[in-house]
Scaffold this motif. Structure first.
Motif, PDB file in Angstrom:
ATOM      1  N   PHE A 203       0.822  -1.211   0.000  1.00  0.00           N
ATOM      2  CA  PHE A 203       0.000   0.000   0.000  1.00  0.00           C
ATOM      3  C   PHE A 203       0.859   1.264   0.000  1.00  0.00           C
ATOM      4  CE2 PHE A 203      -2.341  -3.338   2.310  1.00  0.00           C
ATOM      5  CZ  PHE A 203      -3.479  -3.421   1.519  1.00  0.00           C
ATOM      6  N   HIS A 204       2.024   1.194  -0.634  1.00  0.00           N
ATOM      7  CA  HIS A 204       3.002   2.265  -0.511  1.00  0.00           C
ATOM      8  C   HIS A 204       2.706   3.485  -1.373  1.00  0.00           C
ATOM      9  CE1 HIS A 204       4.114  -0.719  -3.565  1.00  0.00           C
ATOM     10  NE2 HIS A 204       4.517   0.317  -4.292  1.00  0.00           N
ATOM     11  N   GLY A 205       1.840   3.348  -2.385  1.00  0.00           N
ATOM     12  CA  GLY A 205       1.695   4.424  -3.362  1.00  0.00           C
ATOM     13  C   GLY A 205       0.996   5.668  -2.862  1.00  0.00           C
ATOM     14  N   TRP A 206       0.107   5.525  -1.871  1.00  0.00           N
ATOM     15  CA  TRP A 206      -0.715   6.678  -1.519  1.00  0.00           C
ATOM     16  C   TRP A 206       0.090   7.784  -0.839  1.00  0.00           C
ATOM     17  CZ3 TRP A 206      -1.520   8.804   3.257  1.00  0.00           C
ATOM     18  CH2 TRP A 206      -1.219   8.038   4.373  1.00  0.00           C
ATOM     19  N   LEU A 207       1.104   7.426  -0.069  1.00  0.00           N
ATOM     20  CA  LEU A 207       1.871   8.444   0.642  1.00  0.00           C
ATOM     21  C   LEU A 207       2.715   9.272  -0.320  1.00  0.00           C
ATOM     22  CD1 LEU A 207       2.364   9.481   3.514  1.00  0.00           C
ATOM     23  CD2 LEU A 207       4.366   8.015   3.611  1.00  0.00           C
ATOM     24  N   THR A 208       3.287   8.631  -1.329  1.00  0.00           N
ATOM     25  CA  THR A 208       4.062   9.359  -2.318  1.00  0.00           C
ATOM     26  C   THR A 208       3.194  10.340  -3.090  1.00  0.00           C
ATOM     27  OG1 THR A 208       5.433   7.393  -2.567  1.00  0.00           O
ATOM     28  CG2 THR A 208       5.664   9.093  -4.238  1.00  0.00           C
ATOM     29  N   ALA A 209       1.982   9.916  -3.440  1.00  0.00           N
ATOM     30  CA  ALA A 209       1.075  10.796  -4.175  1.00  0.00           C
ATOM     31  C   ALA A 209       0.645  11.995  -3.334  1.00  0.00           C
ATOM     32  CB  ALA A 209      -0.148  10.010  -4.632  1.00  0.00           C
ATOM     33  N   SER A 210       0.733  11.885  -2.004  1.00  0.00           N
ATOM     34  CA  SER A 210       0.285  12.976  -1.134  1.00  0.00           C
ATOM     35  C   SER A 210       1.194  14.189  -1.194  1.00  0.00           C
ATOM     36  CB  SER A 210       0.186  12.489   0.313  1.00  0.00           C
ATOM     37  OG  SER A 210       1.475  12.261   0.864  1.00  0.00           O
ATOM     38  N   LEU A 211       2.260  14.148  -1.998  1.00  0.00           N
ATOM     39  CA  LEU A 211       3.096  15.327  -2.185  1.00  0.00           C
ATOM     40  C   LEU A 211       2.294  16.503  -2.718  1.00  0.00           C
ATOM     41  CD1 LEU A 211       6.327  13.769  -3.728  1.00  0.00           C
ATOM     42  CD2 LEU A 211       6.179  15.021  -1.585  1.00  0.00           C
ATOM     43  N   ALA A 212       1.135  16.220  -3.300  1.00  0.00           N
ATOM     44  CA  ALA A 212       0.285  17.287  -3.812  1.00  0.00           C
ATOM     45  C   ALA A 212      -0.275  18.157  -2.700  1.00  0.00           C
ATOM     46  CB  ALA A 212      -0.869  16.685  -4.617  1.00  0.00           C
ATOM     47  N   ALA A 213      -0.325  17.629  -1.493  1.00  0.00           N
ATOM     48  CA  ALA A 213      -0.917  18.369  -0.377  1.00  0.00           C
ATOM     49  C   ALA A 213      -0.009  19.496   0.074  1.00  0.00           C
ATOM     50  CB  ALA A 213      -1.186  17.418   0.785  1.00  0.00           C
ATOM     51  N   PRO A 214      -0.578  20.579   0.627  1.00  0.00           N
ATOM     52  CA  PRO A 214       0.269  21.651   1.163  1.00  0.00           C
ATOM     53  C   PRO A 214       1.078  21.181   2.370  1.00  0.00           C
ATOM     54  CG  PRO A 214      -2.073  22.159   1.439  1.00  0.00           C
ATOM     55  CD  PRO A 214      -1.993  20.861   0.714  1.00  0.00           C
ATOM     56  N   THR A 215       2.089  21.948   2.725  1.00  0.00           N
ATOM     57  CA  THR A 215       3.028  21.538   3.774  1.00  0.00           C
ATOM     58  C   THR A 215       2.351  21.196   5.098  1.00  0.00           C
ATOM     59  OG1 THR A 215       4.840  22.749   2.759  1.00  0.00           O
ATOM     60  CG2 THR A 215       5.033  22.276   5.099  1.00  0.00           C
ATOM     61  N   PRO A 216       1.392  21.984   5.619  1.00  0.00           N
ATOM     62  CA  PRO A 216       0.765  21.596   6.895  1.00  0.00           C
ATOM     63  C   PRO A 216       0.059  20.247   6.831  1.00  0.00           C
ATOM     64  CG  PRO A 216       0.324  23.903   6.418  1.00  0.00           C
ATOM     65  CD  PRO A 216       0.941  23.318   5.184  1.00  0.00           C
ATOM     66  N   VAL A 217      -0.582  19.935   5.697  1.00  0.00           N
ATOM     67  CA  VAL A 217      -1.244  18.636   5.552  1.00  0.00           C
ATOM     68  C   VAL A 217      -0.196  17.520   5.539  1.00  0.00           C
ATOM     69  CG1 VAL A 217      -2.677  17.203   4.054  1.00  0.00           C
ATOM     70  CG2 VAL A 217      -3.204  19.630   4.335  1.00  0.00           C
ATOM     71  N   SER A 218       0.893  17.733   4.805  1.00  0.00           N
ATOM     72  CA  SER A 218       1.967  16.732   4.772  1.00  0.00           C
ATOM     73  C   SER A 218       2.528  16.486   6.165  1.00  0.00           C
ATOM     74  CB  SER A 218       3.086  17.194   3.833  1.00  0.00           C
ATOM     75  OG  SER A 218       2.638  17.281   2.505  1.00  0.00           O
ATOM     76  N   ALA A 219       2.696  17.553   6.929  1.00  0.00           N
ATOM     77  CA  ALA A 219       3.234  17.404   8.285  1.00  0.00           C
ATOM     78  C   ALA A 219       2.312  16.555   9.148  1.00  0.00           C
ATOM     79  CB  ALA A 219       3.447  18.781   8.913  1.00  0.00           C
ATOM     80  N   LEU A 220       1.005  16.777   9.047  1.00  0.00           N
ATOM     81  CA  LEU A 220       0.053  15.973   9.821  1.00  0.00           C
ATOM     82  C   LEU A 220       0.103  14.507   9.401  1.00  0.00           C
ATOM     83  CD1 LEU A 220      -3.200  18.142  10.078  1.00  0.00           C
ATOM     84  CD2 LEU A 220      -1.662  17.485  11.934  1.00  0.00           C
ATOM     85  N   LEU A 221       0.190  14.265   8.095  1.00  0.00           N
ATOM     86  CA  LEU A 221       0.232  12.888   7.610  1.00  0.00           C
ATOM     87  C   LEU A 221       1.478  12.164   8.102  1.00  0.00           C
ATOM     88  CD1 LEU A 221      -0.911  13.244   3.883  1.00  0.00           C
ATOM     89  CD2 LEU A 221      -2.237  12.401   5.808  1.00  0.00           C
ATOM     90  N   HIS A 222       2.624  12.803   7.944  1.00  0.00           N
ATOM     91  CA  HIS A 222       3.894  12.126   8.211  1.00  0.00           C
ATOM     92  C   HIS A 222       4.253  12.114   9.691  1.00  0.00           C
ATOM     93  CE1 HIS A 222       5.313  11.681   3.976  1.00  0.00           C
ATOM     94  NE2 HIS A 222       4.362  12.575   3.810  1.00  0.00           N
ATOM     95  N   ALA A 223       3.801  13.100  10.440  1.00  0.00           N
ATOM     96  CA  ALA A 223       4.163  13.164  11.854  1.00  0.00           C
ATOM     97  C   ALA A 223       3.214  12.381  12.741  1.00  0.00           C
ATOM     98  CB  ALA A 223       4.199  14.624  12.312  1.00  0.00           C
ATOM     99  N   GLY A 224       1.971  12.183  12.283  1.00  0.00           N
ATOM    100  CA  GLY A 224       1.007  11.540  13.153  1.00  0.00           C
ATOM    101  C   GLY A 224       0.220  10.420  12.530  1.00  0.00           C
ATOM    102  N   PHE A 225      -0.409  10.696  11.389  1.00  0.00           N
ATOM    103  CA  PHE A 225      -1.376   9.759  10.822  1.00  0.00           C
ATOM    104  C   PHE A 225      -0.757   8.399  10.511  1.00  0.00           C
ATOM    105  CE2 PHE A 225      -3.806   8.080   7.164  1.00  0.00           C
ATOM    106  CZ  PHE A 225      -5.054   7.991   7.759  1.00  0.00           C
TER     107      PHE A 225
END
Length: 498
Positions: A203-225
Motif C-alpha cells: 500500500f506504498h503508493g498513496w503516501l508518495t502521491a500525497s506530495l500534492a498536499a500543502p506543507t501543513p497537511v503533509s506534516a500531519l500525515l507524516h508526523a502523526g497519521f
C-alpha cells in the motif's frame, strides 16, 4: 483512562466544533484551533502527571499528549503558511477533528471504539487531501489514499466482526481469550489495516502521491497519521496469533529496503522526506513484529516530532549545487575501490564494536530486543555513506563513525529507559530476531551497490527512481511526430502541473 486525558479529548472535540463553525473565516478558525489545542495539550500533560501519581496505564495518556502536541505545532505553523488561503478554515477544522479521532483510537479500551475512530481518521485524511484542489496530482493523491486506506479499514472491520462473533465482547483486555481461528482472522485484518495506514508494501503508493498536499497537511500525515499502524498493533498485541506479526514484519522489512533506496534517488526535499517516512514506518512495523514494543512506541514519538519539524522547515532548505557536491567528494578521489571497501569495513568495526559493548553494559542487548542493534547498524551505514567523501582520512572516519554510533547507542538506551517507565517489556515476537540481521546485511549490500555504476547498480537505480510514483498516462501517438504525452494529464511529479 485518566479523567484529565478524557477531558482533554472533549475540549479538543469542542475546539473542532467551534473551528468548523468558524471555517468560513479562516483566520478566526485557526485562532480557535490553536487556542483550544493549547488548552487540550495542557490538560493531557496534566493527565500524564496524574496517571504517574495514581498508577495505571501510561501509554494512552502519552500518546494523546503527543497527538495534541503535533496538531498544535502544525496549526500554529498554518496560521502563517496558509494565510490568504480561502480553505485555511476548513484545514483548521479537519486537523482538529483528526486529533480527536487519533486520540480516541490511541486511548480507547474497546475494539469497536478503535475501529470507529480509525475509520473517522481515514475519512478526515481523504478530505484533507482535497485541500490541494482539483488539479491532476491532487486527484491521484485522493484516489490512491482512498483505495489503500479503505482496504485497510475494511480489513479492520473484518477483525471486529470476527472477535464479536467469537466472544460477543470487544474489550481489548479480552482479546487474549479469542480462539485460534478468530485470532488468526482478526490478526490478519489488523495487520492489513496497520500496513495500509503505514504506507508500507503493497500500500506504498498513496503516501508518495500525497506530495500534492500543502506543507501543513503533509506534516500531519507524516508526523502523526501514518504512525497509527504501530499504535494499533500495540493496542491489540494480546491476540494469541503470530499472523499479524508475520504480515507486518514482512511488509516492514521490504519497505525499509525499497523506500530507503528510493529516498536516495529523489532530488527534491519533500520527495526525500516522503520516502524517509515510508522507510521509518517499515522499521516500526518490523519492531512490532519482533516484539520490541518500547522501541516502536518511542520511535513513533521521536519520528513524529522530527518529521513534523522537517516538513514545516522544508521550504527553507536549499540542496547542494553540483559544484558543492563535487567538492564534497574530492577527498575520496585518490582512493581505489578496494581501499574504500577496507576503510568502510574499518568504519563499521569502529562504530559497532563500542556500540555493542555499550548496549550490553546498558542492559539493552537482550535477544528479544535485538532490533535495537539494527538501529545502531543503520546509523553506522548512514554515517559511512555520509562520510564517503572523507574516505581518504582513516582516523577522522573512525572517530566520526564512532560518534555516529554513539548517538545511536544513546537513542537505544533512551528507548530502553522509556519502555521501562511505560511498563512495556520486550516480548518474543512473531518473527525471529535473525530476520533483522539478514535485513541489516541487505542494507549493507545496498549501500555498496549504490556507490557503483553500470549493470546491477543502474537497474536498481531505475527501479528505486520509479518506485511508488503515479503511472504515466497513456501517450498520444501522432504519426508525423511520434509518441507524445499529453502534458495536461501528466501528474505534477513528472513535471507538469495543471
Amino acid at each position: 483512562m485518566s479523567t484529565l486525558v478524557l477531558t482533554a479529548l472533549l475540549v479538543q472535540a469542542g475546539t473542532a466544533v467551534a473551528a468548523t463553525i468558524a471555517s468560513p473565516r479562516p483566520e478566526r478558525a485557526l485562532r480557535i484551533a490553536t487556542g483550544g489545542g493549547a488548552a487540550s495539550l495542557v490538560l493531557a500533560l496534566a493527565g500524564i502527571v496524574d496517571t504517574v501519581a495514581r498508577g495505571g496505564d501510561r501509554v494512552g495518556p502519552v500518546l494523546v499528549a503527543f497527538i495534541l502536541a503535533v496538531t498544535l505545532l502544525v496549526q500554529a505553523f498554518a496560521r502563517g503558511n496558509l494565510r490568504g488561503d480561502p480553505a485555511a478554515g476548513r484545514f483548521a477544522a479537519l486537523a482538529a477533528w483528526l486529533a480527536v479521532a487519533a486520540g480516541a483510537a490511541a486511548s480507547a479500551l474497546d475494539l469497536l471504539a478503535i475501529a470507529l475512530a480509525w475509520t473517522a481518521g481515514t475519512a478526515i485524511v481523504i478530505a484533507l487531501l482535497g485541500h490541494a484542489g482539483a488539479w491532476a496530482q491532487a486527484r491521484v493523491a485522493r484516489r490512491r489514499a482512498a483505495g489503500a486506506l479503505l482496504i485497510g479499514d475494511a480489513a479492520l472491520w473484518v477483525a471486529v466482526a470476527a472477535v464479536l462473533v467469537d466472544r460477543g465482547d470487544l474489550s481489548i483486555a479480552g482479546l487474549a481469550e479469542s480462539s485460534p481461528t478468530t485470532a488468526a482472522v482478526a490478526g490478519a485484518g489488523i495487520a492489513v489495516a496497520a500496513v495500509s495506514r503505514a504506507a508500507s508494501v503493497p500500500f506504498h503508493g498513496w503516501l508518495t502521491a500525497s506530495l500534492a498536499a500543502p506543507t501543513p497537511v503533509s506534516a500531519l500525515l507524516h508526523a502523526g497519521f501514518v504512525n497509527a499502524g504501530a499504535v494499533l498493533l500495540l493496542r491489540t498485541s494480546e491476540l494469541p496469533s503470530p499472523v499479524a506479526g508475520i504480515v507486518v514484519g514482512a511488509a516492514g522489512a521490504i519497505t525499509v529496503v525499497v523506500a530507503g533506496a528510493a529516498m536516495l534517488t529523489r532530488p527534491d526535499v519533500k520527495g526525500r522526506l516522503v520516502h524517509s517516512t515510508a522507510a521509518q514506518m517499515g522499521f516500526m512495523l518490523l519492531a512490532c513484529a519482533v516484539g520490541a514494543w518500547a522501541l516502536a512506541l518511542f520511535h513513533v514519538i521521536a519520528h513524529g516530532l522530527f518529521k513534523a519539524a522537517s516538513f514545516l522547515g522544508s521550504g527553507t532548505l536549499v540542496p547542494k549545487s553540483g559544484a558543492d557536491a563535487a567538492a564534497g567528494g574530492a577527498g575520496a578521489a585518490g582512493v581505489s575501490a578496494p581501499g574504500r571497501a577496507v576503510i568502510g569495513a574499518a568504519d563499521a568495526l569502529a562504530a559497532l564494536a563500542p556500540a555493542a559493548v555499550a548496549l550490553w553494559l546498558g542492559g539493552a542487548a537482550s535477544a528479544s530486543s535485538a532490533l535495537l542493534l539494527f538501529t545502531v547498524l543503520a546509523v553506522g551505514v548512514a554515517a559511512n555513506g555520509a562520510l564517503r567523501g572523507r574516505a581518504g582520512r582513516i582516523g577522522a572516519d573512525w572517530l566520526l563513525a564512532a560518534a555516529a554510533a554513539g548517538t545511536g547507542v544513546a537513542y537505544v538506551l533512551a528507548t530502553h529507559a522509556f519502555g521501562g517507565w511505560l511498563g512495556l517489556d520486550a516480548t518474543p515476537g512473531a518473527m525471529p530476531w535473525i530476520v533483522v540481521v539478514v535485513l541489516a546485511a541487505v542494507l549493507g549490500v545496498l549501500a555498496i551497490v549504490s556507490r557503483r555504476r553500470g549493470g546491477v547498480a543502474d537497474v536498481a537505480y531505475a527501479f528505486a527512481l520509479g518506485w511508488a510514483r503515479p503511472p504515466l498516462p497513456r501517450p498520444m501517438v501522432a504519426r508525423s511526430t511520434g509518441p507524445r504525452v499529453a502534458s495536461a494529464a501528466v501528474p505534477s511529479e513528472y513535471g507538469s502541473r495543471r
